[in-house]
Design an enzyme around this catalytic site. Structure first.
Site, PDB file in Angstrom:
ATOM      1  N   HIS A  94       0.214 -21.127   1.040  1.00  0.00           N
ATOM      2  CA  HIS A  94       2.087 -21.399   1.313  1.00  0.00           C
ATOM      3  C   HIS A  94       2.586 -22.518   1.036  1.00  0.00           C
ATOM      4  CE1 HIS A  94       1.095 -16.906   3.379  1.00  0.00           C
ATOM      5  NE2 HIS A  94       2.572 -16.384   2.427  1.00  0.00           N
ATOM      6  N   CYS A 130       3.621 -19.433  11.706  1.00  0.00           N
ATOM      7  CA  CYS A 130       3.363 -18.189  11.109  1.00  0.00           C
ATOM      8  C   CYS A 130       3.519 -17.222  11.949  1.00  0.00           C
ATOM      9  CB  CYS A 130       2.000 -17.514   9.671  1.00  0.00           C
ATOM     10  SG  CYS A 130       1.339 -19.401   9.195  1.00  0.00           S
TER      11      CYS A 130
HETATM   12  C1  CIR Z   1      -2.253 -13.207   4.969  1.00  0.00           C
HETATM   13  O1  CIR Z   1      -2.768 -13.329   4.626  1.00  0.00           O
HETATM   14  O2  CIR Z   1      -0.939 -12.422   4.799  1.00  0.00           O
HETATM   15  C2  CIR Z   1      -2.173 -13.300   6.779  1.00  0.00           C
HETATM   16  N1  CIR Z   1      -3.644 -13.236   6.519  1.00  0.00           N
HETATM   17  C3  CIR Z   1      -1.942 -15.184   6.739  1.00  0.00           C
HETATM   18  C4  CIR Z   1      -0.310 -15.152   6.575  1.00  0.00           C
HETATM   19  C5  CIR Z   1       0.025 -16.565   7.335  1.00  0.00           C
HETATM   20  N2  CIR Z   1       0.938 -17.351   6.846  1.00  0.00           N
HETATM   21  C6  CIR Z   1       1.926 -17.813   6.660  1.00  0.00           C
HETATM   22  O3  CIR Z   1       0.788 -19.152   7.269  1.00  0.00           O
HETATM   23  N3  CIR Z   1       2.990 -17.689   6.805  1.00  0.00           N
END
Ligand code: CIR
Length: 255
Positions: free
Chosen positions: A160, A248
């Site tokens: 991201h 997150c």
């Molecule tokens: C994903 O791949 O969607 C989750 N394992 C990790 C999401 C992390 N979110 C973020 O950086 N905003």
């Protein structure tokens, strides 16, 4: 009042999505304890924490940031690029409806909250594996009436935009210049670079007067101290194995 929405760790977090890192076993009990400590760090930073119950069917649901982006004027409900994550949305949407007028990203738009970095009226949006051009365009249309200026940033090497750059003070960014071009931001803010041995260290959560930050990046923490940033360390080793960082795990906003 400052509110932080969080969601308890799913007992099935070991089935999480992974993009740039190898799968390693996640210790669920430790992840739960670390998440509780993270919520306490949010409370110390002045947040009223609204903690949603765990959702076994959604392995990544602890990472609430991706479900919505809250502006003063509107809450934008996202449409996560990973299909496995789309069912996470209704519970978050329900909570936010009590606080803001709502807008929604719809198909074919895809947008993860982790790709949206807001600096004043400028909104930087990562075009990633999770956020596409229609998602960016829809967000731009939603925000235009409120005077926001949106800017797309193509990403290749990280999950991201906020894996590569986050705010650590009102006019200071923490950035991994290998993943995103610092020149995009530097005309109007200053930046601290992550230590070159800590490429994942650019994800920091600014809340009020402090930055909630992983304890596992000592070199970059030192750089933040030198820049006058107040760091609140948290151990997020298990959530990091699910490719999640400190931004997150919450959606923070003022009411
Ligand atoms: C994903 O791949 O969607 C989750 N394992 C990790 C999401 C992390 N979110 C973020 O950086 N905003």
């Amino acid at each position: 009042m400052r509110i932080a929405i969080t969601r308890q760790v799913s007992p099935n977090i070991n089935q999480c999505e992974l993009t740039h890192i190898e799968r390693q076993p996640i210790d669920y009990d430790l992840a739960v304890a670390q998440h509780a400590a993270y919520e306490n760090a949010l409370r110390k930073a002045g947040c009223e924490v609204f903690s949603l119950p765990p959702e076994p069917a959604f392995p990544d649901s602890v990472f609430v940031e991706d479900a919505a982006v809250v502006f003063d004027e509107v809450a934008v409900i996202a449409r996560p690029g990973a299909e496995s994550r789309r069912s996470e949305i209704p519970a978050i949407s329900e909570v936010l409806a009590a606080h803001r007028p709502m807008a929604q990203i719809v198909a074919p738009g895809e947008l993860d909250g982790g790709d949206v970095l807001v600096i004043g009226r400028k909104v930087f949006v990562g075009l990633s594996k999770r956020t596409n051009l229609p998602g960016f365009q829809q967000l731009s249309e939603i925000l235009r009436p409120f005077g926001y200026y949106t800017l797309p940033i193509p990403l290749e090497d990280c999950l991201h935009l906020k894996s590569a750059v986050t705010r650590v003070a009102p006019n200071l960014l923490l950035i991994n210049g290998k993943w995103v071009d610092p020149g995009t931001f530097l005309s109007f803010v200053r930046a601290v670079e992550v230590d070159r041995d800590e490429p994942l260290a650019a994800n920091a959560l600014l809340v009020g007067d402090r930055v909630i930050y992983p304890a596992s990046y000592p070199m970059t923490t030192h750089r933040l101290h030198l820049s006058g940033v107040r760091v609140e360390p948290v151990d997020v080793s298990e959530l990091s194995k699910a490719e999640g960082g400190v931004t997150c795990c919450s959606i923070v906003f003022e009411t």
